[in-house]
Design a protein around this motif. Structure first.
Motif, mmCIF file in Angstrom:
data_model
loop_
_atom_site.group_PDB
_atom_site.id
_atom_site.type_symbol
_atom_site.label_atom_id
_atom_site.label_comp_id
_atom_site.label_asym_id
_atom_site.label_seq_id
_atom_site.Cartn_x
_atom_site.Cartn_y
_atom_site.Cartn_z
ATOM 1 N N PHE A 111 0.830 -1.209 0.000
ATOM 2 C CA PHE A 111 0.000 0.000 0.000
ATOM 3 C C PHE A 111 0.864 1.259 0.000
ATOM 4 N N SER A 112 1.953 1.238 0.746
ATOM 5 C CA SER A 112 2.854 2.393 0.772
ATOM 6 C C SER A 112 3.509 2.605 -0.586
ATOM 7 N N LEU A 113 3.908 1.508 -1.239
ATOM 8 C CA LEU A 113 4.481 1.624 -2.585
ATOM 9 C C LEU A 113 3.453 2.190 -3.566
ATOM 10 N N LEU A 114 2.233 1.699 -3.483
ATOM 11 C CA LEU A 114 1.173 2.198 -4.367
ATOM 12 C C LEU A 114 0.920 3.681 -4.122
ATOM 13 N N GLU A 115 0.882 4.065 -2.871
ATOM 14 C CA GLU A 115 0.678 5.476 -2.538
ATOM 15 C C GLU A 115 1.769 6.345 -3.172
ATOM 16 N N GLY A 116 2.989 5.850 -3.175
ATOM 17 C CA GLY A 116 4.096 6.583 -3.785
ATOM 18 C C GLY A 116 3.984 6.699 -5.296
ATOM 19 N N HIS A 117 3.143 5.872 -5.890
ATOM 20 C CA HIS A 117 2.945 5.879 -7.342
ATOM 21 C C HIS A 117 1.491 6.182 -7.692
ATOM 22 N N ILE A 118 0.840 6.978 -6.865
ATOM 23 C CA ILE A 118 -0.583 7.255 -7.057
ATOM 24 C C ILE A 118 -0.862 7.962 -8.384
ATOM 25 N N GLU A 119 0.062 8.793 -8.849
ATOM 26 C CA GLU A 119 -0.138 9.464 -10.135
ATOM 27 C C GLU A 119 -0.150 8.450 -11.277
ATOM 28 N N SER A 120 0.737 7.462 -11.239
ATOM 29 C CA SER A 120 0.757 6.411 -12.268
ATOM 30 C C SER A 120 -0.495 5.555 -12.169
ATOM 31 N N LEU A 121 -0.948 5.312 -10.953
ATOM 32 C CA LEU A 121 -2.171 4.546 -10.751
ATOM 33 C C LEU A 121 -3.364 5.285 -11.348
ATOM 34 N N ALA A 122 -3.471 6.584 -11.056
ATOM 35 C CA ALA A 122 -4.580 7.391 -11.577
ATOM 36 C C ALA A 122 -4.499 7.534 -13.100
ATOM 37 N N ALA A 123 -3.293 7.480 -13.644
ATOM 38 C CA ALA A 123 -3.123 7.562 -15.099
ATOM 39 C C ALA A 123 -3.327 6.200 -15.767
ATOM 40 N N ALA A 124 -3.604 5.175 -14.959
ATOM 41 C CA ALA A 124 -3.803 3.806 -15.453
ATOM 42 C C ALA A 124 -2.575 3.316 -16.220
ATOM 43 N N ASP A 125 -1.402 3.639 -15.688
ATOM 44 C CA ASP A 125 -0.138 3.222 -16.298
ATOM 45 C C ASP A 125 0.174 1.793 -15.838
ATOM 46 N N ILE A 126 -0.434 0.843 -16.503
ATOM 47 C CA ILE A 126 -0.330 -0.563 -16.114
ATOM 48 C C ILE A 126 1.117 -1.035 -16.096
ATOM 49 N N SER A 127 1.879 -0.724 -17.133
ATOM 50 C CA SER A 127 3.240 -1.246 -17.202
ATOM 51 C C SER A 127 4.103 -0.701 -16.061
ATOM 52 N N MET A 128 3.943 0.572 -15.707
ATOM 53 C CA MET A 128 4.730 1.125 -14.613
ATOM 54 C C MET A 128 4.365 0.439 -13.297
ATOM 55 N N ILE A 129 3.059 0.314 -13.037
ATOM 56 C CA ILE A 129 2.616 -0.313 -11.792
ATOM 57 C C ILE A 129 3.117 -1.758 -11.731
ATOM 58 N N ASN A 130 2.941 -2.506 -12.799
ATOM 59 C CA ASN A 130 3.362 -3.911 -12.787
ATOM 60 C C ASN A 130 4.868 -4.064 -12.746
ATOM 61 N N ASP A 131 5.613 -3.212 -13.472
ATOM 62 C CA ASP A 131 7.068 -3.321 -13.486
ATOM 63 C C ASP A 131 7.680 -2.953 -12.142
ATOM 64 N N ARG A 132 7.143 -1.922 -11.494
ATOM 65 C CA ARG A 132 7.724 -1.433 -10.240
ATOM 66 C C ARG A 132 7.214 -2.160 -9.002
ATOM 67 N N LEU A 133 5.970 -2.640 -9.059
ATOM 68 C CA LEU A 133 5.359 -3.134 -7.829
ATOM 69 C C LEU A 133 5.179 -4.639 -7.769
ATOM 70 N N ALA A 134 5.277 -5.327 -8.879
ATOM 71 C CA ALA A 134 5.160 -6.798 -8.828
ATOM 72 C C ALA A 134 6.499 -7.341 -8.354
ATOM 73 N N ARG A 135 6.456 -8.113 -7.289
ATOM 74 C CA ARG A 135 7.711 -8.639 -6.740
ATOM 75 C C ARG A 135 7.900 -10.066 -7.160
#
Length: 188
Positions: A164-188
């Protein structure tokens, strides 16, 4: 651009910190970090709030209709604000991902998730974004319903909180629906 962020869960103290409430937990995390609060909306049968992301308003909804009837609340809010399904991001628990692993996708079926099933039925499309919060699978032979409606271990909570903290740090990418950024940075 995402205009409505919906967290799935069940209302009531007995469900408050359960795995199935991962969507509620993430939205509560966001509100706690932004210093905001929730309002009860009879009109939308849920709790509503909004935050500003990159100068844009992002509405948030926690349906209080119970998981299996989430679509009723979501459909009402989409219609009221005249939003397109592709402006919707639904945050939900995901058995197929390890605890704390996050993946975003657009479109797809419900994969047995009753909250997603009801949303698809009420908005008549699968074409919306999903943020899948990994809760892991129960032990072989264990009851899935009991597992999702139980609380994670302390380590499980820690993994969710870190995600949740990682997602919060990338809230702009989340709101922009930047799937590749969210998946590349947050999938462990």
């Amino acid at each position: 651009m995402i205009k409505l962020l919906v967290g799935l869960g069940n209302p009531g103290q007995q469900y408050e910190k359960t795995r199935h409430n991962a969507g509620f937990l993430f939205l509560d995390h966001l509100m706690d970090s932004k210093g905001g609060g929730w309002s009860v909306s009879q009109q939308f049968q849920g709790q509503v709030a909004n935050i500003s992301v990159a100068g844009m308003r992002l509405d948030m909804l926690k349906p209080m209709t119970f998981m299996n009837k989430s679509g009723l609340s979501v459909g009402k809010m989409l219609r009221y604000y005249k939003l397109k399904p592709e402006e919707l991001l639904v945050v939900h628990d995901e058995l197929e991902l390890p605890e704390g692993v996050v993946k975003m996708k657009r479109d797809g079926g419900h994969a047995g998730h009753n909250g997603l099933r009801d949303i698809i039925a009420h908005i008549d499309t699968r074409d919306f974004f999903r943020l899948r919060i990994g809760i892991g699978r129960p032990a072989m032979g264990a009851n899935v319903a009991d597992y999702v409606l139980s609380k994670p271990s302390a380590q499980g909570f820690s993994l969710l909180d870190a995600a949740f903290s990682l997602l919060e740090g990338h809230i702009e990418s989340l709101a922009a629906a930047d799937i590749s950024m969210i998946n590349d940075r947050l999938a462990r």
